[in-house]
Design a protein around this motif. Structure first.
Motif, PDB file in Angstrom:
ATOM      1  N   ASN A   1       1.552  -2.901  -5.004  1.00  7.24           N
ATOM      2  CA  ASN A   1       0.604  -1.887  -4.521  1.00  7.24           C
ATOM      3  C   ASN A   1      -0.487  -1.678  -5.571  1.00  7.24           C
ATOM      4  OD1 ASN A   1      -0.769   0.255  -3.414  1.00  7.24           O
ATOM      5  ND2 ASN A   1       0.811   1.763  -3.898  1.00  7.24           N
ATOM      6  N   PRO A   2      -1.732  -2.068  -5.230  1.00  5.54           N
ATOM      7  CA  PRO A   2      -2.807  -1.881  -6.220  1.00  5.54           C
ATOM      8  C   PRO A   2      -3.148  -0.413  -6.444  1.00  5.54           C
ATOM      9  CG  PRO A   2      -3.727  -2.653  -4.124  1.00  5.54           C
ATOM     10  CD  PRO A   2      -2.214  -2.654  -3.973  1.00  5.54           C
ATOM     11  N   GLY A   3      -2.785   0.444  -5.484  1.00  4.09           N
ATOM     12  CA  GLY A   3      -3.206   1.843  -5.553  1.00  4.09           C
ATOM     13  C   GLY A   3      -4.674   1.950  -5.154  1.00  4.09           C
ATOM     14  N   GLY A   4      -5.188   3.162  -5.079  1.00  4.91           N
ATOM     15  CA  GLY A   4      -6.578   3.377  -4.665  1.00  4.91           C
ATOM     16  C   GLY A   4      -7.533   2.572  -5.533  1.00  4.91           C
ATOM     17  N   THR A   5      -8.336   1.736  -4.886  1.00  2.00           N
ATOM     18  CA  THR A   5      -9.216   0.812  -5.601  1.00  2.00           C
ATOM     19  C   THR A   5     -10.579   0.803  -4.912  1.00  2.00           C
ATOM     20  OG1 THR A   5      -7.228  -0.529  -5.982  1.00  2.00           O
ATOM     21  CG2 THR A   5      -9.317  -1.554  -6.523  1.00  2.00           C
ATOM     22  N   ARG A   6     -11.638   0.677  -5.706  1.00  2.57           N
ATOM     23  CA  ARG A   6     -13.015   0.792  -5.183  1.00  2.57           C
ATOM     24  C   ARG A   6     -13.413  -0.455  -4.396  1.00  2.57           C
ATOM     25  NH1 ARG A   6     -17.104   0.842  -9.780  1.00  2.57           N
ATOM     26  NH2 ARG A   6     -15.544   2.276 -10.611  1.00  2.57           N
TER      27      ARG A   6
ATOM     28  N   THR B   1       2.234  -2.044   9.513  1.00  2.27           N
ATOM     29  CA  THR B   1       2.291  -3.436   9.031  1.00  2.27           C
ATOM     30  C   THR B   1       2.629  -3.486   7.545  1.00  2.27           C
ATOM     31  OG1 THR B   1      -0.120  -3.465   8.654  1.00  2.27           O
ATOM     32  CG2 THR B   1       0.683  -4.348  10.763  1.00  2.27           C
ATOM     33  N   LYS B   2       2.140  -2.521   6.767  1.00  2.00           N
ATOM     34  CA  LYS B   2       2.456  -2.542   5.335  1.00  2.00           C
ATOM     35  C   LYS B   2       3.946  -2.266   5.117  1.00  2.00           C
ATOM     36  CE  LYS B   2      -1.468  -3.677   3.586  1.00  2.00           C
ATOM     37  NZ  LYS B   2      -1.629  -4.937   2.847  1.00  2.00           N
ATOM     38  N   ALA B   3       4.515  -1.343   5.910  1.00  2.00           N
ATOM     39  CA  ALA B   3       5.956  -1.075   5.794  1.00  2.00           C
ATOM     40  C   ALA B   3       6.756  -2.316   6.210  1.00  2.00           C
ATOM     41  CB  ALA B   3       6.332   0.121   6.667  1.00  2.00           C
TER      42      ALA B   3
ATOM     43  N   SER C   1       0.845  -1.202   0.000  1.00  2.00           N
ATOM     44  CA  SER C   1       0.000   0.000   0.000  1.00  2.00           C
ATOM     45  C   SER C   1       0.877   1.248   0.000  1.00  2.00           C
ATOM     46  CB  SER C   1      -0.880   0.000   1.253  1.00  2.00           C
ATOM     47  OG  SER C   1      -1.516   1.258   1.398  1.00  2.00           O
ATOM     48  N   GLY C   2       0.349   2.312  -0.616  1.00  2.00           N
ATOM     49  CA  GLY C   2       1.022   3.607  -0.554  1.00  2.00           C
ATOM     50  C   GLY C   2       1.016   4.176   0.861  1.00  2.00           C
ATOM     51  N   ALA C   3       0.182   3.599   1.738  1.00  2.00           N
ATOM     52  CA  ALA C   3       0.110   4.072   3.128  1.00  2.00           C
ATOM     53  C   ALA C   3       1.195   3.444   4.006  1.00  2.00           C
ATOM     54  CB  ALA C   3      -1.269   3.771   3.716  1.00  2.00           C
ATOM     55  N   ALA C   4       2.073   2.617   3.409  1.00  2.00           N
ATOM     56  CA  ALA C   4       3.160   2.000   4.186  1.00  2.00           C
ATOM     57  C   ALA C   4       4.000   3.091   4.843  1.00  2.00           C
ATOM     58  CB  ALA C   4       4.027   1.132   3.271  1.00  2.00           C
TER      59      ALA C   4
ATOM     60  N   TRP D   1      -1.700   6.680   9.700  1.00  2.00           N
ATOM     61  CA  TRP D   1      -2.301   5.402   9.297  1.00  2.00           C
ATOM     62  C   TRP D   1      -1.969   4.304  10.317  1.00  2.00           C
ATOM     63  CZ3 TRP D   1      -5.139   4.241   4.621  1.00  2.00           C
ATOM     64  CH2 TRP D   1      -5.398   5.376   3.837  1.00  2.00           C
ATOM     65  N   ALA D   2      -1.424   4.691  11.457  1.00  2.00           N
ATOM     66  CA  ALA D   2      -1.215   3.821  12.606  1.00  2.00           C
ATOM     67  C   ALA D   2      -0.801   2.388  12.242  1.00  2.00           C
ATOM     68  CB  ALA D   2      -2.463   3.818  13.466  1.00  2.00           C
TER      69      ALA D   2
END
Ligand SMILES: NC(=O)c1ccc[n+]([C@@H]2O[C@H](COP(=O)([O-])OP(=O)(O)OC[C@H]3O[C@@H](n4cnc5c(N)ncnc54)[C@H](OP(=O)(O)O)[C@@H]3O)[C@@H](O)[C@H]2O)c1
Length: 234
Positions: free
Chosen positions: A183-188, A157-159, A143-146, A151-152
């Protein structure tokens, strides 16, 4: 669609009851792979089993709660029994938790998110590894949120899983096993809606739009330790 690209490939896709995992598993089945799918309860996979169509073996569903060590061990055993060997493992299942800075995360949540996204995912991988074929692939959904502020547990965990991907890539190189953080990126999906409640879901790409690199890696491609679905060119 042309000739099936994954005929004879045996794959496990975690978190396939909805979202990214479901789109990946549906496409794998359509491309001829023999697929084991997981979710926390098997009944959540009924519609997947009903809808998935392909020229290969019928997919099978297993219950997997990544936060429960016994469930992780039992699901890995059952998956290996079903497939005999594993050519592709997609570690897709995950939980979001709160989008908060660390100091505001409620008691117990950090433990739960780490147990599922990190420890459970690594234990599941460890249990599948002896059955993995030489030249197999492990795709850890990143995830880009790594490591991103606010994002706590999720970001942590992603990192950590990105680091584990690099580590495993080196450890498993002698067996030719390719480990890739994708990383799929933002996905619906439900997770995206929970993370961005004020966003119009119609503006976010459908999960089917990100499956290309999953199929290519399952087929044998090696993009390196990390790949962004949005930047993928076949
Ligand atoms: N959507 C995005 O924009 C986005 C962006 C970057 C990365 N990602 C990553 O993509 C992956 C899939 O996310 P998604 O958006 O498709 O999420 P989602 O719609 O919430 O789906 C998550 C899947 O994981 C399963 N799962 C959840 N908690 C579990 C647990 N404790 N044990 C076992 N399985 C569990 C769920 O199964 P149940 O049926 O049991 O609930 C479900 O099938 C995740 O790793 C996520 O971090 C998503």
């Amino acid at each position: 669609m042309g000739a099936p690209r994954l005929q004879g490939v045996r794959a496990v896709v975690t978190g396939a009851s909805r979202g990214v995992g479901r789109a990946v598993a549906e496409r794998f089945v359509a491309e001829g792979a023999h697929v084991v799918v997981t979710a926390r309860a098997e009944h959540r996979l009924e519609s997947f089993l009903r809808d998935a169509r392909g020229p290969g073996a019928r997919p099978a569903a297993m219950a997997l709660e990544l936060g429960e060590p016994h469930s992780v061990a039992a699901a890995a055993r059952a998956a290996v029994l079903e497939l005999g060997r594993v050519d592709v493992l997609v570690n897709n299942a995950g939980v979001l938790g709160s989008r908060l800075p660390l100091e505001d995360v409620p008691d117990g949540e950090l433990e739960a998110v780490v147990a599922a996204n990190l420890v459970g995912t690594l234990r599941f991988t460890q249990a599948i590894l002896p059955a993995m074929s030489d030249g197999a692939a492990i795709i850890n959904v990143s995830s880009g949120a790594a490591g991103r502020a606010g994002w706590a547990g999720y970001g942590i965990t992603k990192a950590a899983m990105d680091a584990a991907t690099r580590m495993l890539r080196e450890e498993l190189a002698p067996r030719g096993i390719r480990c890739v953080a994708l990383n799929p990126g933002g996905t619906r999906t439900a997770m995206r809606a929970a993370a961005y409640p004020s966003e119009d879901p119609a503006t976010v790409p459908h999960p089917r739009s990100v499956v290309g690199p999953f199929v290519a890696i399952a087929e044998g491609a090696d993009p390196g330790w990390h790949v962004e679905a949005r930047e993928w060119t076949p």
